[in-house]
Design a protein around this motif. Structure first.
Motif, short mmCIF file in Angstrom:
data_model
loop_
_atom_site.label_atom_id
_atom_site.label_comp_id
_atom_site.label_asym_id
_atom_site.label_seq_id
_atom_site.Cartn_x
_atom_site.Cartn_y
_atom_site.Cartn_z
N LEU A 1 -1.38 6.74 -1.68
CA LEU A 1 -1.84 7.04 -3.04
C LEU A 1 -1.36 8.41 -3.51
CD1 LEU A 1 -5.41 5.51 -2.98
CD2 LEU A 1 -3.34 4.60 -4.01
N SER A 2 -1.23 9.35 -2.60
CA SER A 2 -0.68 10.66 -2.96
C SER A 2 0.76 10.51 -3.46
CB SER A 2 -0.72 11.62 -1.77
OG SER A 2 -2.04 11.89 -1.41
N GLY A 3 1.53 9.69 -2.78
CA GLY A 3 2.91 9.45 -3.22
C GLY A 3 2.95 8.80 -4.59
N ALA A 4 2.08 7.81 -4.82
CA ALA A 4 2.03 7.15 -6.12
C ALA A 4 1.65 8.13 -7.22
CB ALA A 4 1.05 5.98 -6.07
N CYS A 5 0.64 8.94 -6.97
CA CYS A 5 0.20 9.92 -7.97
C CYS A 5 1.27 10.95 -8.24
CB CYS A 5 -1.09 10.61 -7.50
SG CYS A 5 -2.53 9.53 -7.56
N LEU A 6 1.96 11.41 -7.20
CA LEU A 6 3.04 12.38 -7.39
C LEU A 6 4.12 11.81 -8.31
CD1 LEU A 6 4.44 15.10 -6.61
CD2 LEU A 6 5.66 13.75 -4.91
N LEU A 7 4.51 10.56 -8.08
CA LEU A 7 5.54 9.95 -8.92
C LEU A 7 5.10 9.89 -10.37
CD1 LEU A 7 8.30 8.43 -9.10
CD2 LEU A 7 6.92 6.35 -9.03
N VAL A 8 3.89 9.44 -10.60
CA VAL A 8 3.40 9.29 -11.98
C VAL A 8 3.29 10.66 -12.66
CG1 VAL A 8 1.39 8.61 -13.36
CG2 VAL A 8 2.28 7.08 -11.59
N VAL A 9 2.78 11.66 -11.96
CA VAL A 9 2.66 13.00 -12.54
C VAL A 9 4.04 13.59 -12.79
CG1 VAL A 9 1.91 15.38 -12.05
CG2 VAL A 9 0.36 13.46 -11.63
N ALA A 10 4.95 13.44 -11.84
CA ALA A 10 6.31 13.97 -12.02
C ALA A 10 7.00 13.31 -13.21
CB ALA A 10 7.12 13.77 -10.74
N LEU A 11 6.86 12.00 -13.34
CA LEU A 11 7.47 11.32 -14.48
C LEU A 11 6.81 11.73 -15.79
CD1 LEU A 11 8.14 7.74 -13.09
CD2 LEU A 11 9.80 9.54 -13.59
N SER A 12 5.52 12.01 -15.76
CA SER A 12 4.83 12.48 -16.97
C SER A 12 5.39 13.82 -17.42
CB SER A 12 3.33 12.62 -16.71
OG SER A 12 2.77 11.37 -16.42
N PHE A 13 5.63 14.72 -16.46
CA PHE A 13 6.22 16.01 -16.82
C PHE A 13 7.65 15.84 -17.31
CE2 PHE A 13 2.78 18.03 -14.42
CZ PHE A 13 2.47 19.08 -15.29
N PHE A 14 8.37 14.90 -16.73
CA PHE A 14 9.74 14.65 -17.16
C PHE A 14 9.77 14.11 -18.58
CE2 PHE A 14 13.38 11.74 -17.55
CZ PHE A 14 14.41 12.67 -17.40
N ILE A 15 8.86 13.19 -18.89
CA ILE A 15 8.85 12.57 -20.21
C ILE A 15 8.25 13.51 -21.26
CG2 ILE A 15 7.84 10.70 -21.57
CD1 ILE A 15 8.15 8.95 -19.02
N TYR A 16 7.11 14.12 -20.93
CA TYR A 16 6.41 14.94 -21.91
C TYR A 16 6.69 16.43 -21.80
CZ TYR A 16 3.61 10.94 -23.31
OH TYR A 16 3.21 9.74 -23.79
N GLY A 17 7.15 16.88 -20.66
CA GLY A 17 7.34 18.31 -20.47
C GLY A 17 6.00 18.99 -20.24
N GLU A 18 6.03 20.27 -20.03
CA GLU A 18 4.80 21.01 -19.73
C GLU A 18 3.86 21.10 -20.92
OE1 GLU A 18 5.19 24.70 -17.61
OE2 GLU A 18 7.14 24.06 -16.87
N THR A 19 4.37 20.92 -22.12
CA THR A 19 3.53 21.08 -23.31
C THR A 19 2.66 19.86 -23.57
OG1 THR A 19 5.23 20.17 -24.74
CG2 THR A 19 5.25 22.56 -24.39
#
Length: 145
Positions: A119-137
């Motif tokens: 689940l940590s791996g799954a969450c990391l992927l989703v969070v990383a993709l969220s930052f990639f798509i939306y950026g830090e803002t």
């Protein structure tokens, strides 16, 4: 309906398949998990990333049938489906131990560790993709407009 599933698996099934083949070869041919028990943790972590990736692609392709699915819902569904997959995997390990006498499940601590790292791996992927798509803002980037 069949088309979106086939296209999803063609695009993303390589990820969990690769982790599974690595696991099978490492465990059955080289006995890696007996010699290096700590390797189980990164394997489950990678498996969580791979399953979440597969589910993200399946969900994204399902939008042809369902219409637009918000990115937050896609991420939550992906993590949730990865959790269900991890739980089913652990049940199968337990049933294999009972039915065939294998030693795949090493107890509660092993099961919880496997679930945690997956689940940590799954969450990391989703969070990383969220930052990639939306950026830090948190504002959608030009790539998605």
């Amino acid at each position: 309906m069949k088309t979106w599933l086939i296209s999803s698996f063609r695009r993303a099934a390589w990820a969990p398949f690769t982790v599974f083949v690595f696991y099978a070869v490492a465990a059955k041919i080289f006995n890696v998990y007996i010699r290096f028990p700590w390797l189980d943790m990164p394997t489950h972590f990678a498996g969580g990333i791979a399953m979440a990736y597969l589910y993200l692609i399946v969900i994204r392709h399902a939008q042809m049938l369902t219409g637009a699915i918000p990115l937050v819902i896609q991420g939550l569904l992906s993590v949730g489906l990865t959790a269900v997959t991890a739980i089913l995997w652990e049940f199968l390990e337990y049933l294999s131990d009972i039915a065939f006498g294998t030693m795949m499940n090493l107890g509660v601590a092993d099961t919880l560790s496997d679930l945690f790292f997956g689940l940590s791996g799954a969450c990391l992927l989703v969070v990383a993709l969220s930052f990639f798509i939306y950026g830090e803002t948190g504002i959608r980037s030009d790539r998605e407009n």
